[in-house]
Scaffold this active site. Sequence first.
Site, PDB file in Angstrom:
ATOM      1  N   ASN A 110       0.821  -1.198   0.000  1.00 49.58           N
ATOM      2  CA  ASN A 110       0.000   0.000   0.000  1.00 49.58           C
ATOM      3  C   ASN A 110       0.865   1.262   0.000  1.00 49.58           C
ATOM      4  O   ASN A 110       0.989   1.938  -1.030  1.00 49.58           O
ATOM      5  CB  ASN A 110      -0.945  -0.027   1.200  1.00 49.58           C
ATOM      6  N   ASP A 111       1.487   1.546   1.117  1.00 52.34           N
ATOM      7  CA  ASP A 111       2.230   2.808   1.216  1.00 52.34           C
ATOM      8  C   ASP A 111       3.388   2.906   0.218  1.00 52.34           C
ATOM      9  O   ASP A 111       3.688   3.994  -0.266  1.00 52.34           O
ATOM     10  CB  ASP A 111       2.760   2.977   2.642  1.00 52.34           C
TER      11      ASP A 111
END
Lengths: 464, 96
Positions: free
Chosen positions: A390-391
Site C-alpha cells: 500500500n504505502d
Amino acid sequence: MIPASLERLLYLVSAALFIVGLKRLQSPATARQGNAISGLGMLIAIVVTVLGLEILSPAVLGAGLLVGSAVGWWMARSVQMTSMPQMVALLNGFGGAASLLVGGAEFLKSELRGETIPVDTGITIQLSLLIGAVTLTGSLIAWAKLQEVMTGKPITYPGQKLLNALLFLAVIVLSAYQIMTPEAHLWPFYAVCGISLLLGVLLVIPIGGADMPVVISLLNSYSGIAGAMTGFVIQNDVLIISGALVGSSGIILSQIMCKAMNRSLANVLFGAFGGGTATGTKKSAAGLTVKSVTVEDAAIQLAYAQQVIIVPGYGMAVAQAQHAVRELADLIEKKGGTVRYAIHAVAGRMPGHMNVLLAEANVPYDKMFAMEDINSDFDNCDVAVVIGANDVVNPAARTDPSSPIFGMPILDVDRAKSCIVLKRSMGAGFAGIENELFYAPRTSMLFGDAKQSITKLVSEVKQL
Amino acid sequence: MSDALITGIVVFVLATYLGAELIGRVPPTLHTPLMSGANAISGITVVGALLVAAAGLGWISTVLGFLAVVCAMMNVVGGYAVTDRMLQMFKKEEKK
C-alpha cells in the site's frame, strides 16, 4: 590446554573467517557457503575457548551448550518464513541477554573476590550492562509488537522523552558512581541493570509496528556493540572484531530503510509515526470512485501481457500467497510474457523479507529487483500487479506535500499501462494513509483474500 | 588507560569500517539472511559466557554463566541454522 599465544592466533583465524563469510554474502550464489564459513569460524572460537579453560564445572558448561544449541536449532527449524522478523528480534534479544549476563557475572566475580575493578574495565562492564539490557527488553517489545501480542500502535504519554532522558541520565550517574567508588556496593549495580531493562521497554513502545524493521536493525547493531563491549571486558579481540562488524551491519541496514522511507533515524525512533488517526490526504475518498475488476477480466489482461511486474507487500506474506503467485507467474511466462518482481526496501516487516518469501516459493533471485533497478521499467509495463502493498506504491509520496509520506521514494506502478491491485478491502495501509492509486483511471481493484484471488486467477489463466 | 584498552579501541574502529565496507555491498535481496547471519556472529559473546560459566566462583556467577551460555548458543545455532535454511532457497533461474 593450549598456549595463550596460539589461542589468540586461533581467535584471529575465526575473526578472519567471519569476514570472509560476510564477503561471500555479497552474492546469492556464494552466500550459503559464506554462512558456513562464518559458522566454521564460530566453531573454532568455541572449541579454542573450551580447550583453554580450566573447567571447574564441566556439567554446567556442557548443559549450557547443549540446551542453548537444542533450543536454537529447534527455533530455526520450526519458524515460518513469514515470522522471520520475530525470529530475528528474539535472536537479538538473546545476544543482548548474553552480554548483560557476562558483564554482570564479571562484575560480581570481582566484587565477590574483593578485587578492585580498574576504571577502564569498569566502564566497559557498565556499557555492556546498559547496551545488553536495552537490547534484551527492546527486542522483546519489538517481538511482541510484530507477533501482535501487544498493540502495534505507538504508546505515548506526556513527558515520555523527558522520562527516558532522566532514566538514561540516572544510568550514567549510577555507573559513574559505581566505577569511581572501589569499595563494594552492589545496589548501584542492580539499579543500573534494572533501569536499563526498563529503558529498553520504554524506548521501543512509542515506535509504531510499521517501523519495527528499523528497530530490529538497530537492535541488531546494539547486540553487536554489546558483544564488542563484552570483548573489552574480557579483553578478547575476536569479540571486539565481530561485535564491530555486526554493529556496523545493523546501522547500515537501519540507514538504508530510513532512506527508503525518507525519514531520519531520529524521526523513526522518537516521532511516534502512525499514531494519529488516519491523516487522509485532502482529496481523499470523497467524490472518487474505485473501479473493481472481475477475476475473468484480470486473467485476460495477465494472459496476454508481455511485461508483467509483481509488487509484493506484507499482505502477500499474511495471506501466504507466494506459492500461488509463483504458479501464476509460470503460466504467464508460458504464454510468452515476462514476469519480474519489484521489491521496495521497506516492503514486508524487515529488509529483504519479501525476497525470502519469494525464494521460498522457488522464484529465482535474478527476477527480483530493487526499486532503483526496476522503477524506470514501469513505463513499458503492461500490467503491474500489486499484492498486499500500500504505502510503497502511494503516488501521494510524489505529488502531495501534505501527505505524511511525501518524499518517500515509491514504486511507480501508476506509470504502468494497467495496474491491478489485490486488496482485502478499502482499508488504509499500515501507516494509516489514504492511497489515491486505488482511484486512478488505470487502476482496477481485485478485492478478496490475496491467496484466493490469485488461485482463482491461476485457474482462469489456465483456461485461456 | 591501559595498552590493552587502546589496542581494543583501535581494533574496534578498524573493524567497524571494515564492516561498513562489507555490508554496504550486500544486495537488498539478501538483507534478511544478512541480518540473521550477522546475528549469529554476535553470538560470539559465547566465548565470554563460557569463561564465566567455567570459572566456578560461587553459585551466582555459575547461574549467570549458565544462562549466558544458553542465550549465546541459541543466538549462534539458531542464527546460523535459520540463515542456512533461507539461503538454500535462493536459486538462479534454471535454464530450460
